[in-house]
Motif scaffolding. Sequence first.
Motif, PDB file in Angstrom:
ATOM      1  N   LYS A   1      22.226  32.854  34.970  1.00 43.41           N
ATOM      2  CA  LYS A   1      21.282  32.937  36.085  1.00 43.41           C
ATOM      3  C   LYS A   1      21.798  33.984  37.060  1.00 43.41           C
ATOM      4  N   SER A   2      20.975  34.962  37.344  1.00 43.08           N
ATOM      5  CA  SER A   2      21.371  36.060  38.211  1.00 43.08           C
ATOM      6  C   SER A   2      21.018  35.762  39.662  1.00 43.08           C
ATOM      7  N   ALA A   3      21.895  36.185  40.576  1.00 40.69           N
ATOM      8  CA  ALA A   3      21.635  36.048  42.009  1.00 40.69           C
ATOM      9  C   ALA A   3      20.755  37.191  42.503  1.00 40.69           C
ATOM     10  N   GLY A   4      20.789  38.317  41.814  1.00 40.98           N
ATOM     11  CA  GLY A   4      20.006  39.473  42.226  1.00 40.98           C
ATOM     12  C   GLY A   4      20.591  40.154  43.454  1.00 40.98           C
ATOM     13  N   LEU A   5      19.893  41.135  43.975  1.00 39.88           N
ATOM     14  CA  LEU A   5      20.253  41.856  45.204  1.00 39.88           C
ATOM     15  C   LEU A   5      21.660  42.462  45.168  1.00 39.88           C
ATOM     16  N   GLY A   6      22.183  42.764  43.992  1.00 40.92           N
ATOM     17  CA  GLY A   6      23.518  43.330  43.884  1.00 40.92           C
ATOM     18  C   GLY A   6      24.637  42.315  44.006  1.00 40.92           C
ATOM     19  N   LEU A   7      24.300  41.048  44.156  1.00 36.45           N
ATOM     20  CA  LEU A   7      25.333  40.015  44.306  1.00 36.45           C
ATOM     21  C   LEU A   7      26.062  39.740  42.993  1.00 36.45           C
ATOM     22  N   ASP A   8      25.442  40.071  41.869  1.00 38.44           N
ATOM     23  CA  ASP A   8      26.108  39.855  40.581  1.00 38.44           C
ATOM     24  C   ASP A   8      27.368  40.708  40.457  1.00 38.44           C
ATOM     25  N   ALA A   9      27.358  41.908  41.027  1.00 36.17           N
ATOM     26  CA  ALA A   9      28.548  42.767  40.995  1.00 36.17           C
ATOM     27  C   ALA A   9      29.693  42.119  41.774  1.00 36.17           C
ATOM     28  N   VAL A  10      29.375  41.503  42.896  1.00 34.80           N
ATOM     29  CA  VAL A  10      30.389  40.802  43.689  1.00 34.80           C
ATOM     30  C   VAL A  10      30.896  39.586  42.913  1.00 34.80           C
ATOM     31  N   ALA A  11      29.977  38.845  42.287  1.00 33.35           N
ATOM     32  CA  ALA A  11      30.356  37.674  41.494  1.00 33.35           C
ATOM     33  C   ALA A  11      31.233  38.078  40.308  1.00 33.35           C
ATOM     34  N   ASP A  12      30.956  39.238  39.700  1.00 36.34           N
ATOM     35  CA  ASP A  12      31.788  39.725  38.588  1.00 36.34           C
ATOM     36  C   ASP A  12      33.224  39.953  39.040  1.00 36.34           C
ATOM     37  N   LYS A  13      33.402  40.530  40.225  1.00 36.54           N
ATOM     38  CA  LYS A  13      34.749  40.758  40.755  1.00 36.54           C
ATOM     39  C   LYS A  13      35.470  39.435  40.991  1.00 36.54           C
ATOM     40  N   ILE A  14      34.742  38.458  41.501  1.00 36.18           N
ATOM     41  CA  ILE A  14      35.336  37.136  41.731  1.00 36.18           C
ATOM     42  C   ILE A  14      35.743  36.511  40.401  1.00 36.18           C
ATOM     43  N   LEU A  15      34.875  36.607  39.409  1.00 37.93           N
ATOM     44  CA  LEU A  15      35.141  36.018  38.094  1.00 37.93           C
ATOM     45  C   LEU A  15      36.363  36.649  37.433  1.00 37.93           C
ATOM     46  N   LYS A  16      36.514  37.959  37.572  1.00 33.88           N
ATOM     47  CA  LYS A  16      37.667  38.650  36.972  1.00 33.88           C
ATOM     48  C   LYS A  16      38.985  38.201  37.583  1.00 33.88           C
ATOM     49  N   GLY A  17      38.954  37.723  38.820  1.00 28.14           N
ATOM     50  CA  GLY A  17      40.169  37.284  39.482  1.00 28.14           C
ATOM     51  C   GLY A  17      40.549  35.834  39.212  1.00 28.14           C
ATOM     52  N   LEU A  18      39.701  35.114  38.499  1.00 28.15           N
ATOM     53  CA  LEU A  18      39.984  33.700  38.243  1.00 28.15           C
ATOM     54  C   LEU A  18      40.989  33.499  37.127  1.00 28.15           C
ATOM     55  N   LYS A  19      41.831  32.522  37.308  1.00 27.22           N
ATOM     56  CA  LYS A  19      42.741  32.057  36.259  1.00 27.22           C
ATOM     57  C   LYS A  19      42.481  30.563  36.136  1.00 27.22           C
ATOM     58  N   LEU A  20      42.053  30.128  34.965  1.00 29.18           N
ATOM     59  CA  LEU A  20      41.664  28.734  34.768  1.00 29.18           C
ATOM     60  C   LEU A  20      42.698  28.000  33.920  1.00 29.18           C
ATOM     61  N   ALA A  21      42.716  26.710  34.052  1.00 28.71           N
ATOM     62  CA  ALA A  21      43.609  25.884  33.232  1.00 28.71           C
ATOM     63  C   ALA A  21      42.942  25.650  31.875  1.00 28.71           C
ATOM     64  N   PRO A  22      43.697  25.795  30.799  1.00 30.43           N
ATOM     65  CA  PRO A  22      43.118  25.532  29.478  1.00 30.43           C
ATOM     66  C   PRO A  22      42.946  24.040  29.240  1.00 30.43           C
ATOM     67  N   ILE A  23      42.174  23.718  28.243  1.00 28.08           N
ATOM     68  CA  ILE A  23      42.010  22.307  27.856  1.00 28.08           C
ATOM     69  C   ILE A  23      43.237  21.870  27.055  1.00 28.08           C
ATOM     70  N   TYR A  24      43.769  20.715  27.401  1.00 28.66           N
ATOM     71  CA  TYR A  24      44.889  20.126  26.655  1.00 28.66           C
ATOM     72  C   TYR A  24      44.401  18.867  25.959  1.00 28.66           C
ATOM     73  N   TYR A  25      44.781  18.734  24.701  1.00 29.65           N
ATOM     74  CA  TYR A  25      44.480  17.512  23.956  1.00 29.65           C
ATOM     75  C   TYR A  25      45.682  17.206  23.081  1.00 29.65           C
ATOM     76  N   GLN A  26      46.270  16.069  23.278  1.00 26.30           N
ATOM     77  CA  GLN A  26      47.470  15.630  22.570  1.00 26.30           C
ATOM     78  C   GLN A  26      48.581  16.679  22.642  1.00 26.30           C
ATOM     79  N   GLY A  27      48.749  17.232  23.839  1.00 20.44           N
ATOM     80  CA  GLY A  27      49.831  18.172  24.087  1.00 20.44           C
ATOM     81  C   GLY A  27      49.588  19.595  23.604  1.00 20.44           C
ATOM     82  N   LYS A  28      48.434  19.890  23.041  1.00 19.73           N
ATOM     83  CA  LYS A  28      48.123  21.240  22.565  1.00 19.73           C
ATOM     84  C   LYS A  28      47.020  21.854  23.414  1.00 19.73           C
ATOM     85  N   ARG A  29      47.093  23.181  23.558  1.00 21.17           N
ATOM     86  CA  ARG A  29      46.058  23.919  24.291  1.00 21.17           C
ATOM     87  C   ARG A  29      44.936  24.321  23.344  1.00 21.17           C
ATOM     88  N   TYR A  30      43.724  24.320  23.870  1.00 23.71           N
ATOM     89  CA  TYR A  30      42.564  24.702  23.062  1.00 23.71           C
ATOM     90  C   TYR A  30      41.661  25.658  23.836  1.00 23.71           C
TER      91      TYR A  30
END
Length: 75
Positions: A30-59
């Motif tokens: 879903k696009s925000a429009g008005l050029g806000l997607d470019a700003v959102a892309d920069k925010i997304l590139k800066g994210l570091k997320l935690a991986p899913i762990y199941y029984q001690g393994k990353r997925y």
Amino acid sequence: IYTISNISGITIYHAHISRFGKIIKSKIVKSAGLGLDAVADKILKGLKLAPIYYQGKRYKSKVYIRVEIKGAQEI
């Protein structure tokens, strides 16, 4: 520019997350429009997320990420 104006919107991404928490692929659902997607892309590139762990393994995982940008009047 966006902090002094009253432009706001929401961009929603469908993202693929690696076993190490890095976003390896993303697509705008879903696009925000008005050029806000470019700003959102920069925010997304800066994210570091935690991986899913199941029984001690990353997925790999697929998630939806919502990036909301608020204008100056809404803050």
